[in-house]
Design a protein around this motif. Sequence first.
Motif, PDB file in Angstrom:
ATOM      1  N   ILE A  95       0.836  -1.210   0.000  1.00  0.00           N
ATOM      2  CA  ILE A  95       0.000   0.000   0.000  1.00  0.00           C
ATOM      3  C   ILE A  95       0.865   1.251   0.000  1.00  0.00           C
ATOM      4  O   ILE A  95       0.608   2.215  -0.739  1.00  0.00           O
ATOM      5  N   ILE A  96       1.920   1.251   0.817  1.00  0.00           N
ATOM      6  CA  ILE A  96       2.828   2.401   0.857  1.00  0.00           C
ATOM      7  C   ILE A  96       3.508   2.595  -0.495  1.00  0.00           C
ATOM      8  O   ILE A  96       3.669   3.723  -0.974  1.00  0.00           O
ATOM      9  N   THR A  97       3.900   1.482  -1.132  1.00  0.00           N
ATOM     10  CA  THR A  97       4.549   1.556  -2.441  1.00  0.00           C
ATOM     11  C   THR A  97       3.618   2.164  -3.486  1.00  0.00           C
ATOM     12  O   THR A  97       4.057   2.949  -4.336  1.00  0.00           O
ATOM     13  N   ILE A  98       2.345   1.824  -3.425  1.00  0.00           N
ATOM     14  CA  ILE A  98       1.369   2.432  -4.338  1.00  0.00           C
ATOM     15  C   ILE A  98       1.330   3.945  -4.120  1.00  0.00           C
ATOM     16  O   ILE A  98       1.238   4.731  -5.081  1.00  0.00           O
ATOM     17  N   GLY A  99       1.430   4.368  -2.865  1.00  0.00           N
ATOM     18  CA  GLY A  99       1.476   5.801  -2.565  1.00  0.00           C
ATOM     19  C   GLY A  99       2.703   6.463  -3.157  1.00  0.00           C
ATOM     20  O   GLY A  99       2.637   7.596  -3.664  1.00  0.00           O
ATOM     21  N   VAL A 100       3.842   5.772  -3.108  1.00  0.00           N
ATOM     22  CA  VAL A 100       5.081   6.297  -3.707  1.00  0.00           C
ATOM     23  C   VAL A 100       4.898   6.478  -5.212  1.00  0.00           C
ATOM     24  O   VAL A 100       5.282   7.502  -5.785  1.00  0.00           O
ATOM     25  N   ILE A 101       4.303   5.475  -5.853  1.00  0.00           N
ATOM     26  CA  ILE A 101       4.068   5.547  -7.298  1.00  0.00           C
ATOM     27  C   ILE A 101       3.161   6.722  -7.639  1.00  0.00           C
ATOM     28  O   ILE A 101       3.376   7.423  -8.644  1.00  0.00           O
ATOM     29  N   SER A 102       2.159   6.983  -6.809  1.00  0.00           N
ATOM     30  CA  SER A 102       1.246   8.099  -7.066  1.00  0.00           C
ATOM     31  C   SER A 102       1.975   9.433  -6.993  1.00  0.00           C
ATOM     32  O   SER A 102       1.719  10.340  -7.794  1.00  0.00           O
ATOM     33  N   VAL A 103       2.905   9.573  -6.028  1.00  0.00           N
ATOM     34  CA  VAL A 103       3.667  10.817  -5.904  1.00  0.00           C
ATOM     35  C   VAL A 103       4.610  10.997  -7.089  1.00  0.00           C
ATOM     36  O   VAL A 103       4.729  12.104  -7.639  1.00  0.00           O
ATOM     37  N   LEU A 104       5.285   9.939  -7.499  1.00  0.00           N
ATOM     38  CA  LEU A 104       6.184  10.028  -8.652  1.00  0.00           C
ATOM     39  C   LEU A 104       5.398  10.323  -9.934  1.00  0.00           C
ATOM     40  O   LEU A 104       5.879  11.048 -10.816  1.00  0.00           O
ATOM     41  N   SER A 105       4.192   9.775 -10.036  1.00  0.00           N
ATOM     42  CA  SER A 105       3.338  10.079 -11.188  1.00  0.00           C
ATOM     43  C   SER A 105       2.910  11.543 -11.156  1.00  0.00           C
ATOM     44  O   SER A 105       2.828  12.195 -12.210  1.00  0.00           O
ATOM     45  N   LEU A 106       2.651  12.051  -9.960  1.00  0.00           N
ATOM     46  CA  LEU A 106       2.310  13.469  -9.811  1.00  0.00           C
ATOM     47  C   LEU A 106       3.481  14.355 -10.217  1.00  0.00           C
ATOM     48  O   LEU A 106       3.294  15.428 -10.805  1.00  0.00           O
ATOM     49  N   LEU A 107       4.687  13.897  -9.923  1.00  0.00           N
ATOM     50  CA  LEU A 107       5.881  14.640 -10.334  1.00  0.00           C
ATOM     51  C   LEU A 107       5.985  14.684 -11.860  1.00  0.00           C
ATOM     52  O   LEU A 107       6.309  15.733 -12.441  1.00  0.00           O
ATOM     53  N   THR A 108       5.703  13.566 -12.518  1.00  0.00           N
ATOM     54  CA  THR A 108       5.697  13.539 -13.989  1.00  0.00           C
ATOM     55  C   THR A 108       4.656  14.501 -14.536  1.00  0.00           C
ATOM     56  O   THR A 108       4.913  15.235 -15.511  1.00  0.00           O
ATOM     57  N   LEU A 109       3.490  14.513 -13.902  1.00  0.00           N
ATOM     58  CA  LEU A 109       2.431  15.435 -14.311  1.00  0.00           C
ATOM     59  C   LEU A 109       2.885  16.880 -14.161  1.00  0.00           C
ATOM     60  O   LEU A 109       2.627  17.726 -15.032  1.00  0.00           O
ATOM     61  N   SER A 110       3.568  17.179 -13.067  1.00  0.00           N
ATOM     62  CA  SER A 110       4.068  18.527 -12.823  1.00  0.00           C
ATOM     63  C   SER A 110       5.070  18.943 -13.899  1.00  0.00           C
ATOM     64  O   SER A 110       5.039  20.070 -14.397  1.00  0.00           O
ATOM     65  N   ALA A 118       1.527  26.849 -21.660  1.00  0.00           N
ATOM     66  CA  ALA A 118       0.188  27.368 -21.342  1.00  0.00           C
ATOM     67  C   ALA A 118      -0.834  26.261 -21.593  1.00  0.00           C
ATOM     68  O   ALA A 118      -1.602  26.310 -22.557  1.00  0.00           O
ATOM     69  N   PRO A 119      -0.841  25.245 -20.740  1.00  0.00           N
ATOM     70  CA  PRO A 119      -1.707  24.085 -20.975  1.00  0.00           C
ATOM     71  C   PRO A 119      -3.144  24.332 -20.502  1.00  0.00           C
ATOM     72  O   PRO A 119      -3.461  25.363 -19.923  1.00  0.00           O
ATOM     73  N   ASP A 120      -3.974  23.330 -20.768  1.00  0.00           N
ATOM     74  CA  ASP A 120      -5.333  23.335 -20.231  1.00  0.00           C
ATOM     75  C   ASP A 120      -5.237  22.977 -18.758  1.00  0.00           C
ATOM     76  O   ASP A 120      -5.137  21.808 -18.395  1.00  0.00           O
ATOM     77  N   ILE A 121      -5.252  24.002 -17.925  1.00  0.00           N
ATOM     78  CA  ILE A 121      -4.983  23.788 -16.499  1.00  0.00           C
ATOM     79  C   ILE A 121      -6.020  22.895 -15.841  1.00  0.00           C
ATOM     80  O   ILE A 121      -5.715  22.152 -14.908  1.00  0.00           O
ATOM     81  N   ALA A 122      -7.257  22.913 -16.317  1.00  0.00           N
ATOM     82  CA  ALA A 122      -8.324  22.132 -15.700  1.00  0.00           C
ATOM     83  C   ALA A 122      -8.029  20.636 -15.761  1.00  0.00           C
ATOM     84  O   ALA A 122      -8.219  19.913 -14.775  1.00  0.00           O
ATOM     85  N   SER A 123      -7.551  20.167 -16.920  1.00  0.00           N
ATOM     86  CA  SER A 123      -7.270  18.737 -17.056  1.00  0.00           C
ATOM     87  C   SER A 123      -6.092  18.320 -16.190  1.00  0.00           C
ATOM     88  O   SER A 123      -6.095  17.233 -15.591  1.00  0.00           O
ATOM     89  N   PHE A 124      -5.080  19.176 -16.098  1.00  0.00           N
ATOM     90  CA  PHE A 124      -3.931  18.875 -15.249  1.00  0.00           C
ATOM     91  C   PHE A 124      -4.332  18.850 -13.771  1.00  0.00           C
ATOM     92  O   PHE A 124      -3.880  17.999 -13.004  1.00  0.00           O
ATOM     93  N   GLN A 125      -5.165  19.806 -13.375  1.00  0.00           N
ATOM     94  CA  GLN A 125      -5.608  19.856 -11.980  1.00  0.00           C
ATOM     95  C   GLN A 125      -6.454  18.638 -11.628  1.00  0.00           C
ATOM     96  O   GLN A 125      -6.349  18.102 -10.520  1.00  0.00           O
ATOM     97  N   ALA A 126      -7.286  18.194 -12.555  1.00  0.00           N
ATOM     98  CA  ALA A 126      -8.119  17.013 -12.308  1.00  0.00           C
ATOM     99  C   ALA A 126      -7.245  15.783 -12.080  1.00  0.00           C
ATOM    100  O   ALA A 126      -7.474  14.996 -11.153  1.00  0.00           O
ATOM    101  N   SER A 127      -6.221  15.634 -12.921  1.00  0.00           N
ATOM    102  CA  SER A 127      -5.301  14.500 -12.761  1.00  0.00           C
ATOM    103  C   SER A 127      -4.518  14.630 -11.458  1.00  0.00           C
ATOM    104  O   SER A 127      -4.281  13.638 -10.763  1.00  0.00           O
ATOM    105  N   GLY A 128      -4.116  15.857 -11.134  1.00  0.00           N
ATOM    106  CA  GLY A 128      -3.363  16.093  -9.900  1.00  0.00           C
ATOM    107  C   GLY A 128      -4.179  15.770  -8.668  1.00  0.00           C
ATOM    108  O   GLY A 128      -3.680  15.153  -7.716  1.00  0.00           O
ATOM    109  N   ILE A 129      -5.439  16.176  -8.673  1.00  0.00           N
ATOM    110  CA  ILE A 129      -6.322  15.890  -7.531  1.00  0.00           C
ATOM    111  C   ILE A 129      -6.480  14.386  -7.341  1.00  0.00           C
ATOM    112  O   ILE A 129      -6.459  13.877  -6.212  1.00  0.00           O
TER     113      ILE A 129
END
Length: 240
Positions: A95-110, A118-129
């Motif tokens: 479970i903790i490892t899945i959390g790590v993967i989510s943070v690293l995926s969030l970093l890729t998104l960032s 100048a991206p579509d901020i709404a889609s990025f924010q939805a994925s980030g949330i």
Amino acid sequence: MNSNKKAAKIVGSLFILAAVTAVMGLLFYNPILNGPDYLIKGSEHANQVITGALMELILVVSAIGTATVMFPFLRKYNETIALWHVCFRFLEAIIITIGVISVLSLLTLSREYVEAGAPDIASFQASGILLKAVHEWTFLLGPNFMLGINTMMYSYIFFKSKLVPRFIPILGMTGATLIFLAALLEMFGVIQQISVWGAILALPVAANEMILAVWLIFKGFNESALATISTKKKTFGSSA
């Protein structure tokens, strides 16, 4: 006896390592998990976020280590609970490892957000949330929910077997109950994960791990209790 003391020192050291890396991981994650501008801050502090992920991966290894090194001692008293403890500790680590993967995926998104200009901020924010929510749920289910179950199992065996002084497993069982209660309250939205009440309910289990760790490093397991358990198992085995 020397091997028992060595194993006890390893368990104690792993408990301390797990606690330190868990705290450090959250601190290093701060730029990408907190604040409204995390899509920008995450990319700016990429190395810090990756370091936080490494801290949590060390936490995962430490958690599995405590369970596997303790298993031969716990099984002397109750093999079924000892096996459950290993399995649930592995589940906590997953479970903790899945959390790590989510943070690293969030970093890729960032990074993608910053590179897009100048991206579509709404889609990025939805994925980030969504990715932040995955981390929040894994943080609740791993270090809280599963931790309560795991702590209760090994503390119960320690209490019954007297492998360590009984005040330690009593604190452990109390802490396990409170952290499990905290997880339930957080799941139903009664309290927040990061809150005063959350910290108060988590304090006993944290204190138990540190006290147990120090005891195992400097005192080790109760050798007479180990000898008694082994004698009972031999007697029971021969009579069967």
